[in-house]
Design a protein around this motif. Structure first.
Motif, PDB file in Angstrom:
ATOM      1  N   ILE B 157      26.991   0.051  40.852  1.00 58.09           N
ATOM      2  CA  ILE B 157      25.997  -0.861  40.307  1.00 58.09           C
ATOM      3  C   ILE B 157      24.859  -0.040  39.706  1.00 58.09           C
ATOM      4  O   ILE B 157      24.406   0.920  40.315  1.00 58.09           O
ATOM      5  N   TYR B 158      24.461  -0.436  38.523  1.00 58.39           N
ATOM      6  CA  TYR B 158      23.325   0.212  37.873  1.00 58.39           C
ATOM      7  C   TYR B 158      22.173  -0.785  37.848  1.00 58.39           C
ATOM      8  O   TYR B 158      22.313  -1.873  37.286  1.00 58.39           O
ATOM      9  N   ILE B 159      21.067  -0.418  38.443  1.00 65.04           N
ATOM     10  CA  ILE B 159      19.913  -1.312  38.437  1.00 65.04           C
ATOM     11  C   ILE B 159      18.878  -0.751  37.473  1.00 65.04           C
ATOM     12  O   ILE B 159      18.335   0.329  37.702  1.00 65.04           O
ATOM     13  N   PRO B 160      18.604  -1.440  36.365  1.00 64.20           N
ATOM     14  CA  PRO B 160      17.665  -0.883  35.401  1.00 64.20           C
ATOM     15  C   PRO B 160      16.232  -1.033  35.890  1.00 64.20           C
ATOM     16  O   PRO B 160      15.926  -1.886  36.722  1.00 64.20           O
TER      17      PRO B 160
ATOM     18  N   MET D 116       7.650  -6.907  25.628  1.00 66.23           N
ATOM     19  CA  MET D 116       8.356  -6.755  26.908  1.00 66.23           C
ATOM     20  C   MET D 116       8.321  -8.075  27.654  1.00 66.23           C
ATOM     21  O   MET D 116       7.405  -8.880  27.484  1.00 66.23           O
ATOM     22  N   VAL D 117       9.355  -8.277  28.458  1.00 68.19           N
ATOM     23  CA  VAL D 117       9.446  -9.527  29.211  1.00 68.19           C
ATOM     24  C   VAL D 117       9.358  -9.230  30.704  1.00 68.19           C
ATOM     25  O   VAL D 117       9.579  -8.103  31.135  1.00 68.19           O
ATOM     26  N   ARG D 118       9.045 -10.260  31.457  1.00 68.49           N
ATOM     27  CA  ARG D 118       8.816 -10.044  32.890  1.00 68.49           C
ATOM     28  C   ARG D 118      10.094 -10.069  33.692  1.00 68.49           C
ATOM     29  O   ARG D 118      10.164  -9.535  34.780  1.00 68.49           O
ATOM     30  N   GLU D 119      11.119 -10.729  33.196  1.00 71.54           N
ATOM     31  CA  GLU D 119      12.341 -10.833  33.996  1.00 71.54           C
ATOM     32  C   GLU D 119      13.179  -9.580  33.869  1.00 71.54           C
ATOM     33  O   GLU D 119      13.345  -9.038  32.784  1.00 71.54           O
ATOM     34  N   GLN D 120      13.701  -9.184  35.001  1.00 72.90           N
ATOM     35  CA  GLN D 120      14.561  -8.011  35.067  1.00 72.90           C
ATOM     36  C   GLN D 120      15.908  -8.317  34.405  1.00 72.90           C
ATOM     37  O   GLN D 120      16.384  -9.449  34.452  1.00 72.90           O
ATOM     38  N   GLU D 121      16.491  -7.308  33.795  1.00 77.53           N
ATOM     39  CA  GLU D 121      17.879  -7.470  33.359  1.00 77.53           C
ATOM     40  C   GLU D 121      18.768  -7.501  34.602  1.00 77.53           C
ATOM     41  O   GLU D 121      18.452  -6.892  35.627  1.00 77.53           O
ATOM     42  N   VAL D 122      19.872  -8.179  34.508  1.00 73.90           N
ATOM     43  CA  VAL D 122      20.795  -8.231  35.640  1.00 73.90           C
ATOM     44  C   VAL D 122      21.419  -6.854  35.834  1.00 73.90           C
ATOM     45  O   VAL D 122      21.839  -6.233  34.862  1.00 73.90           O
ATOM     46  N   PRO D 123      21.464  -6.363  37.058  1.00 77.56           N
ATOM     47  CA  PRO D 123      22.093  -5.059  37.287  1.00 77.56           C
ATOM     48  C   PRO D 123      23.529  -5.056  36.780  1.00 77.56           C
ATOM     49  O   PRO D 123      24.225  -6.055  36.912  1.00 77.56           O
ATOM     50  N   GLY D 124      23.936  -3.950  36.211  1.00 75.24           N
ATOM     51  CA  GLY D 124      25.239  -3.920  35.576  1.00 75.24           C
ATOM     52  C   GLY D 124      26.278  -3.175  36.371  1.00 75.24           C
ATOM     53  O   GLY D 124      25.966  -2.352  37.224  1.00 75.24           O
TER      54      GLY D 124
END
Lengths: 120, 410, 331, 270
Positions: B157-160, D116-124
């Motif tokens: 899992i990569y968490i940005p 920039m936006v406040r919501e995190q990208e979903v972990p990939g």
């Protein structure tokens, strides 16, 4: 009395079954790694190469503790029978035991004064 | 370095296909049970139970090397509370499933990470938390930083984020749960194939499980991890043999700077002052005597030794390649005074070590040798301090390429 | 095999199974409760995902741990390394054999039950040090050394604290002591002077014997990674983990039997009372665990040898004096 | 003894804590209020005409310390909405795997085209899952809440006092050869970026009127006119790429310089 120890024996068998049974169950369902990396079997030392074995001589300083333990445990062995039959024997036994422990505590005081009970 | 992906017909590169289905472990006895006819219902439900256990008890081994580690700690604390999903933090890799790599991994750290990863029992997963762990962040082209931890171990899992907030870690763990379920079912996690982005994300060495990766690299990395701290101990001092600093008189009332100037001029023959800060340039053969003398005069604190490399200059101003080593001492107590001086060295010339005068010079000189490459004559234990022991070259020399690769880690 | 032997064996096996399973189930729930309890103390929630309100969390943990790969370090002493975890589980369970859970539910009613409990409890140090030594890991070894020093030292106050009810009841059998309390009074209530301090002494020594905070220096996470269990994976770690909780649970049961009248209590059957008392003491252990910080090694030794040991001796003689000279004390 | 009393106090504290409300936000269900300045991911918004606001000025690509922004533009074309000619970002790739969230790209953007936006990208599951392309960035603009500020707001905050601004502004109209250099370092807010980009495009086009005007093929250039041929060869790719560039020879000076050379080439070829 005899039967009590037999029950204890049976109890021990049951508890061993639980102990070893868990290991056996885990043998069936646990996974095997395909990797045979020597790193895996290396002693954990925070990722570093272990500096020598842990089986080395070092000063544990438990000599005094061991002596004291033996001293006080032997005293306990003497006191247990005394505790059980104290009622029957009466105050003579009480006084005798007090004398015995007073002598013991003199030794303890001596050790305290000699700073044998200091751990630095 | 590595060529990624299978180039397709239209010339656009495709993303590498990672072999996720290949588990790093198998279930010998259990698999046999699964094949026994009549037992299939029991084993299927057993399978579901085992998977459920695995999914709901992901214990973390924190590989926190920098700032992301703080967020990792925060994630275990009250606001987010990883314990809600059964995740606790174990200090030993032997009892953890998930290695959370939170922070920059340097080339020196990489063998340790590899070792710890190998020491975790299967089944195990890795989470790269934050930009540094994922790709090396903006240090990714720096000589000492691993360009993404997935070049060392397979990341799930990569968490940005830089750093990701605690909720993001929680979300990552929830994603990992999805992946655990999928992997047991023999399926691959959903993979969004977006060609044309490869050049952007490609690390300088192919990541683990990438088909383009050289298998020999795995072996090299493992060998390197096995010998991570092997160095020649022959020149190391034996126990009790360490050189004690010379006995000198204790602090005397500190000397006024004017007096020092006179001393330098008359006794040590200083004529040249360094440009810019005017520090006296001392001849290399007189410098230990100077340090000893100054120590006797009350300058008892060894502040620093800093070496600088000046490459050869051509053009308008011609200057040969040289090194400058700056030293500074301080007096003890209030109103402390500083004295500093320089040595100018030609390439190959050694600076006399001050270890005999100041014990504190030991590691500082080692550091300067390690990073700049100035040798200190008479140093008892001149070996690498900051860089790995098998490092080649001295990274703070001006002619050292900033993005020099250090195989097998970058 | 004569019928008496046979019935004794069957009795032991049947009750042993019941007691062991009951203890294991209750420690599973105990772990859940501890995590919830600790969570609330730290303003968190604790497990919620696994099962209703996270009740199945310990089950999931065990299921997971059992399927983990088994790693034995290359440098370890394999035989000892493998033997230590089951031994720890057995010794920690074994003390439960003589604990009376009610007037009837007792696996083995030994007439020297108290001595048996102390003996088996003292044996726990063997697998602990076995694990520490055989791992060939410096953290584990240090943990093992500390465990020995601690167990050996705190064995003395433990013995002295146990001797108080023995003196008061004049019996070495645990069920005998409970009987005496049922017919007279609980020792933690009367005589208040040797009784309650003796319970506290027992409680402290029990915490130390089962390596609980504030006496958990053998596995101090901040210094020793995971202490003796540093190298243990999967099922073997499970056994140690289990043994630790079983030890605490059995210790709580013994404390309940020796000082709080065991199964004695009004309105409800004896079993209920015993379980209630045991669980209350068990919970208090966790209350202590999540509230206090650990002792330093030397403070631990000082406390044991300079304070608790003389205190214990004093309490024993206070109890003896009570039995001898208090009007009606002897009966 | 004091220790035990303190211990009891500690235990009382923890016991009281049990009955308080936990501080935990149960994350996936309850989302903690995000801070106004939390910056997690990026978005490319549309402008008032409903098309992508980004005009591919490359300012963000140049300033990015991690070098994670990659923009490609295929030149100017007519806007389907307004009919005006403008530049578009045809590919916009933002590699979130190495972003440090410094917000510099937002600060340099004169057209408020990235924020920039406040919501995190979903972990990939893969690194590639974290690479934001044009579609994802535009989708973010629609679905996610913007962080606290956009480019021009930030620029206004950092604006220098008027007196110091003047000389900087005066410098601008006198570019000799490279008006492109000023495009990225332009003082904020004094000009719209769109006209500023024009010189860049035109600079490429300037050689065009001279070179192809008399249709001199490179092969025909005699060898003795070496410097002229060089100049022509340099001019040629541009000329081929933009044959319609002759329409506007606006920048006189560079055109003259080039023109002088191509005059020589003309003579030579004749």
């Amino acid at each position: 009395m005899h039967s009590g120890w037999l029950s204890v024996f049976a109890f021990l068998v049951v508890s061993s079954l639980i102990g070893f049974g868990l290991l056996a169950a885990s043998r069936v369902i646990r996974v095997r790694s395909k990797s045979d990396s020597p790193l895996k079997h290396r002693t954990y030392e925070c990722g570093e190469e272990p500096a020598g074995l842990a089986w080395m001589q070092f000063h544990a300083r438990y000599y005094v503790v061991a002596i004291f333990f033996v001293l006080f445990d032997v005293e306990a062995v003497f006191l247990f029978p005394w505790a059980v039959v104290l009622r029957e024997l009466g105050s003579a036994a009480f006084v005798a035991a007090v004398l015995f422990v007073v002598v013991l505590m003199l030794g303890w005081l001596y050790a305290l004064r000699k700073e044998a009970l200091q751990w630095q | 370095m590595a060529v990624n992906g299978n180039g397709s017909g239209d010339g656009r590169k495709r993303l590498p296909v990672v072999d996720e289905g290949a588990l790093a472990y198998d279930h010998p006895l259990y698999d046999t049970l699964l094949n026994v006819p009549g037992l299939s219902v029991a084993t299927t439900s057993l399978d579901a139970l085992l998977n459920w256990g695995l999914m709901n008890s992901l214990w973390i081994f924190p590989m926190a090397t920098s700032c992301c580690g703080i967020e990792l700690m925060a994630a275990a604390a009250s606001r987010v509370d990883l314990d809600r999903m059964g995740t606790i933090v174990r200090a030993t890799p032997r009892q953890a499933e998930v290695m959370v790599i939170a922070g920059t991994i340097t080339v020196k750290m990489a063998p340790r990470v590899k070792t710890l990863w190998e020491q975790m029992p299967e089944p195990k997963w890795a989470i790269a938390m934050g930009s540094c762990a994922i790709s090396g962040d903006f240090y990714r082209n720096l000589y000492a930083v691993v360009p993404g931890i997935d070049t060392v171990l397979p990341v799930d899992i990569y968490i940005p984020g830089c750093p990701p907030n605690p909720e993001a870690l929680m979300q990552g763990l929830l994603r990992l749960k999805e992946k655990v379920a999928l992997r047991r079912a023999g399926k691959l996690p959903p993979h969004d194939d977006r060609p044309g982005m490869l050049d952007v994300t490609r690390p300088s060495i192919a990541r683990l499980l990438d088909p383009a990766r050289d298998r020999a690299l795995d072996q090299q990395q493992e060998d390197s991890a096995l010998n991570a701290s092997s160095f020649d101990r022959s020149d190391e001092p034996e126990d009790g043999e360490e050189r004690a600093p010379d006995q000198l008189p204790d602090a005397i009332a500190s000397t006024p700077p004017a007096e020092i100037e006179a001393l330098l001029r008359d006794e040590f023959g200083v004529t040249e002052l360094a440009p810019k800060d005017g520090a006296p340039v001392v001849a290399a053969d007189k410098h230990v005597a100077l340090a000893r003398r100054l120590r006797g005069m009350g300058y008892q604190i060894f502040v620093y030794v800093v070496a600088t490399h000046f490459p050869e200059k051509t053009g308008k101003v011609v200057a040969p390649e040289r090194f400058e080593v700056a030293y500074a001492l301080r007096t003890v107590g209030a109103g402390s005074k500083l004295v500093s001086w320089r040595l100018k060295l030609e390439p190959g010339q050694e600076a006399p070590s001050l270890v005999g005068v100041f014990a504190g010079a030991d590691w500082q000189e080692r550091e300067q040798w390690d990073l700049v490459g100035v040798r200190f004559a008479g140093h008892p234990d001149l070996r690498r301090l900051m860089m790995p022991d098998n490092w080649e070259g001295h990274p703070l020399r001006k002619d050292y390429p900033a993005d020099k690769a250090c195989p097998p880690w970058r | 095999m004569n019928p008496a032997t046979q019935s004794a064996l069957i009795h032991g096996a049947v009750y042993g199974t019941i007691v062991c399973l009951a203890v294991l189930t209750s420690i599973a729930m105990g772990i859940w409760f501890e995590r919830k309890f600790a969570g609330r103390m730290q303003s968190r929630i604790g497990p919620t995902y696994t099962g209703p309100v996270g009740l199945l969390q310990p089950v999931a943990d065990v299921v997971k741990l059992l399927q983990k790969e088994d790693i034995i370090p290359r440098d370890a002493d394999h035989a000892l390394f493998n033997l230590a975890p089951p031994l720890a589980a057995i010794f920690s369970l074994a003390a439960a054999a003589v604990v009376p859970f009610s007037a009837k539910v007792i696996s083995a009613d030994l007439d020297v039950g108290v001595v048996y409990i102390l003996g088996v409890g003292g044996l726990m140090v063997v697998p602990t040090f076995m694990a520490g030594w055989s791992s060939n890991n410096k953290f584990a070894l240090l943990g093992g050394m500390r465990a020995i020093a601690q167990s050996v030292s705190y064995g003395v106050p433990l013995v002295l604290a146990t001797m108080v009810p023995v003196v008061l009841a004049g019996s070495l059998s645990v069920s005998g002591i409970v009987d005496w309390q049922a017919t007279h009074h609980w020792f933690a209530v009367w005589p208040i002077l040797p009784g309650l301090p003796a319970f506290l002494l027992f409680y402290l020594a029990m915490l130390a014997e089962s390596n609980r905070i504030p006496f958990d220096i053998p596995e101090a996470e901040s210094e020793l990674v995971a202490g003796i269990t540093t190298e243990y994976t999967g099922a073997k770690f499970t056994l140690f983990y289990m043994a630790e909780y079983v030890h605490t649970m059995v210790g709580s049961a013994v404390a309940a039997a020796l000082f709080f009248g065991g199964w004695d209590g009004p309105f409800a059957p004896g079993l209920h009372w015993m379980v209630l008392k045991t669980l209350l003491i068990f919970v208090s252990v966790y209350w202590v665990r999540w509230s206090l910080v650990r002792f330093r090694s030397d403070q631990l030794m000082d406390l044991c040898w300079k304070r608790l040991t003389p205190l214990g001796l004093g309490l024993v003689f206070l109890a003896a004096a009570f039995v001898q000279y208090w009007p009606g004390g002897a009966r | 003894m004091g220790y035990f009393i303190d211990s009891l106090k500690a235990m009382a504290t923890t016991f009281r804590q049990i009955f308080r409300k936990p501080a935990t936000y149960e994350y996936p269900e309850v989302i903690r209020p995000r801070a106004e300045r939390l910056r997690a991911s990026f978005a490319l918004p549309d402008d008032e005409n409903g098309e992508l606001a980004c005009i591919a000025c490359m300012a963000c690509e140049k300033i990015c310390p991690s070098q994670i922004i990659h923009i490609k533009s295929e030149g100017k074309r007519e806007s389907p909405v307004t009919g005006k000619k403008r530049q578009y970002a045809d590919t916009f790739v933002l590699d979130l795997t190495a972003c440090i969230g410094c917000e510099l790209c937002v600060q340099v953007c004169n057209s408020n085209a990235i924020y920039m936006v406040r919501e995190q990208e979903v972990p990939g599951f893969e690194r590639e899952d974290l690479v934001l392309n044009l579609e994802r960035l535009r989708a973010n603009a629609k679905s996610k809440t913007a962080a606290w500020a956009k480019g021009t707001v930030l620029q206004e905050m950092q604006e220098l006092p008027k007196a110091e601004k003047k000389p900087a502004a005066e410098k601008k109209p006198a570019p000799e050869k490279k008006p492109a250099a000023d495009a990225t370092a332009a003082p904020p807010g004094d000009e719209k970026p769109a006209p500023e980009k024009k010189p860049v495009a035109e600079k490429k086009e300037t050689p065009a009127p001279a070179a192809p005007a008399d249709a001199t093929p490179a092969a025909a250039a005699p060898a003795e006119a070496a410097p002229a041929a060089e100049a022509k060869a340099a001019a040629k790719p541009d000329a081929e790429a933009k044959p319609d560039g002759e329409a506007k020879p606006k920048e006189a000076e560079p055109a003259k310089a080039e023109g002088a050379k191509s005059d020589a080439a003309k003579e030579a070829s004749a």
